[in-house]
Design an enzyme around this catalytic site. Structure first.
Site, PDB file in Angstrom:
ATOM      1  N   CYS A 154      31.093 -65.420  14.326  1.00 24.04           N
ATOM      2  CA  CYS A 154      31.050 -64.097  15.400  1.00 24.04           C
ATOM      3  C   CYS A 154      30.532 -64.824  16.736  1.00 24.04           C
ATOM      4  O   CYS A 154      31.041 -65.630  17.340  1.00 24.04           O
ATOM      5  CB  CYS A 154      30.056 -63.436  14.845  1.00 24.04           C
ATOM      6  SG  CYS A 154      29.580 -61.847  15.961  1.00 24.04           S
ATOM      7  N   ASP A 310      38.704 -55.947  11.292  1.00 27.02           N
ATOM      8  CA  ASP A 310      37.496 -56.043  12.068  1.00 27.02           C
ATOM      9  C   ASP A 310      37.387 -55.111  13.396  1.00 27.02           C
ATOM     10  O   ASP A 310      38.080 -54.948  14.137  1.00 27.02           O
ATOM     11  CB  ASP A 310      37.159 -57.460  12.663  1.00 27.02           C
ATOM     12  CG  ASP A 310      35.931 -57.632  13.211  1.00 27.02           C
ATOM     13  OD1 ASP A 310      34.935 -56.915  13.431  1.00 27.02           O
ATOM     14  OD2 ASP A 310      35.658 -58.905  13.197  1.00 27.02           O
ATOM     15  N   HIS A 339      34.552 -57.469   9.702  1.00 25.74           N
ATOM     16  CA  HIS A 339      33.778 -58.241  10.400  1.00 25.74           C
ATOM     17  C   HIS A 339      32.990 -59.266   9.380  1.00 25.74           C
ATOM     18  O   HIS A 339      32.588 -60.353   9.443  1.00 25.74           O
ATOM     19  CB  HIS A 339      33.069 -57.519  11.529  1.00 25.74           C
ATOM     20  CG  HIS A 339      32.270 -58.700  12.486  1.00 25.74           C
ATOM     21  ND1 HIS A 339      32.973 -59.490  13.159  1.00 25.74           N
ATOM     22  CD2 HIS A 339      30.948 -59.093  12.511  1.00 25.74           C
ATOM     23  CE1 HIS A 339      31.873 -60.228  13.930  1.00 25.74           C
ATOM     24  NE2 HIS A 339      30.989 -60.037  13.453  1.00 25.74           N
TER      25      HIS A 339
END
Length: 365
Positions: A154, A310, A339
């Site tokens: 991320c 995501d 995600h």
């Protein structure tokens, strides 16, 4: 006038009502109530580890499995400045770190800790220039290794990519593994609209609050899919309350999702202003401590993992990196997850963990 699409909600309610016998309602909802009000939180982050270095709130951990370390290139994992990094070591049998250590990899994790009000002036520059290089040097010394693998997830992946672009010719970075990492912010979906600099009062927000509360960011994420992230969460729990494994996974995810940390104010100002509003990284306009960040300076072997479902980091934010870097060995790997489920859950355990491990082993010889 806003038209709210209620079809997902109606489908959930139909499925819920038809699949649960009314005679079991009381017992089922009593169990849901017990889970929400009485059950203890599950224990997370159980892979054995030792603390090997600290700076301010940050801690560098080395994981110590029973398996002998057979892979000569150590791995440094870096997560975002929000939420806690134990998502990478969620639970035995559902942990990327556990999987890699059991396969003989020497795994380290840089935990940023919990920012206090005194950390409100911390910038991304500070973490990238003052923390990560020192952690890398410490790892190389402890492991007696000549090269290192950088692993970012991320926002932690964005920071890791910037670090690699700045230090690829200074430190021996052999591999760069990125998981759902935003690089191109030209089209970030709803965030592009919500964070428009003409309407989003970034400077007033940071100047007023200092650090940005976790809850503010969490609410923004939930608004991407408001029904499924609120009411749907509890409907799913009630629907699967008789399955112990499903209940455990539900409790694990709720613990992590609600266990966030404040976002240091100046770092947040940069993150929104330079990335979401300015797209400076992709356009080679980003500067870190006066140094221009050019993604073309990345030469390390690259594994770039893109989660196709995501809604926080969209595929179009991830894929352009492979065209920017100078790496001769670069792989863009698409997976059918969201995600978070890219890192935890059945598909992650059965498909993604083995793929990452195989790629690392092949590129660490």
């Amino acid at each position: 006038m806003i038209n709210l699409d209620t079809k997902p909600f109606e489908e959930w309610m139909d499925r819920f009502s038809y699949s649960i016998p009314f005679s079991n309602d009381l017992e089922r909802f009593q169990r849901v109530n017990d889970i929400l009000t009485k059950d203890a939180d599950p224990q997370v982050g159980q892979t054995p580890k030792e603390l090997v270095w600290t700076k301010n709130k940050a801690k560098l951990y080395r994981f110590q499995p029973n398996t002998k370390k057979t892979n000569k290139v150590p791995i440094l994992m870096i997560y975002a400045l929000i939420n806690k990094p134990y998502i990478l070591d969620l639970y035995p049998g559902n942990s990327l770190i556990e999987h890699l250590t059991e396969q003989g990899h020497d795994v380290y994790l840089l935990d940023w800790g919990t920012a206090g009000y005194e950390d409100r002036h911390m910038k991304l520059d500070d973490y990238i220039v003052d923390y990560i290089p020192r952690a890398v040097k410490k790892i190389l010394k402890i492991s007696n290794a000549k090269e290192i693998t950088m692993f970012g997830y991320c926002m932690g992946g964005t920071m890791t990519a910037i670090f690699t672009a700045l230090y690829n010719d200074i430190l021996p970075i052999r591999n760069l593994v990125l998981m759902t990492t935003p690089i191109d912010f030209e089209d970030a979906g709803l965030y592009t609209n919500w964070l428009d600099k003409d309407y989003f009062q970034l400077n007033k927000l940071v100047d007023t609050l200092g650090n940005i509360p976790f809850e503010m960011i969490d609410y923004g994420n939930k608004l991407l899919s408001p029904i499924s992230n609120t009411l749907g969460t509890y409907i799913n729990l009630a629907h699967r309350v008789d399955n112990q494994e499903s209940v455990l996974n539900w409790k694990l995810m709720q613990k992590w999702l609600n266990d966030g940390v404040p976002f240091p104010g100046e770092a947040y100002r940069q993150w929104i202003g330079d990335f979401y509003q300015g797209n400076k990284l992709m356009n080679d306009e980003l500067e870190v401590r006066g140094q221009q960040v050019k993604l073309a300076n990345i030469k390390a072997n690259l594994l770039n993992i893109c989660a196709l479902r995501d809604n926080i980091v969209l595929p179009q934010q991830i894929r352009p990196l492979n065209d920017k870097v100078s790496s001769k060995n670069k792989t863009l790997h698409d997976v059918q997850t969201g995600h978070v489920s890219v890192c935890t859950g059945r598909r992650a355990v059965n498909e993604i963990y083995p793929y990452i491990e195989k790629w690392l082993k092949e590129n660490s010889l």
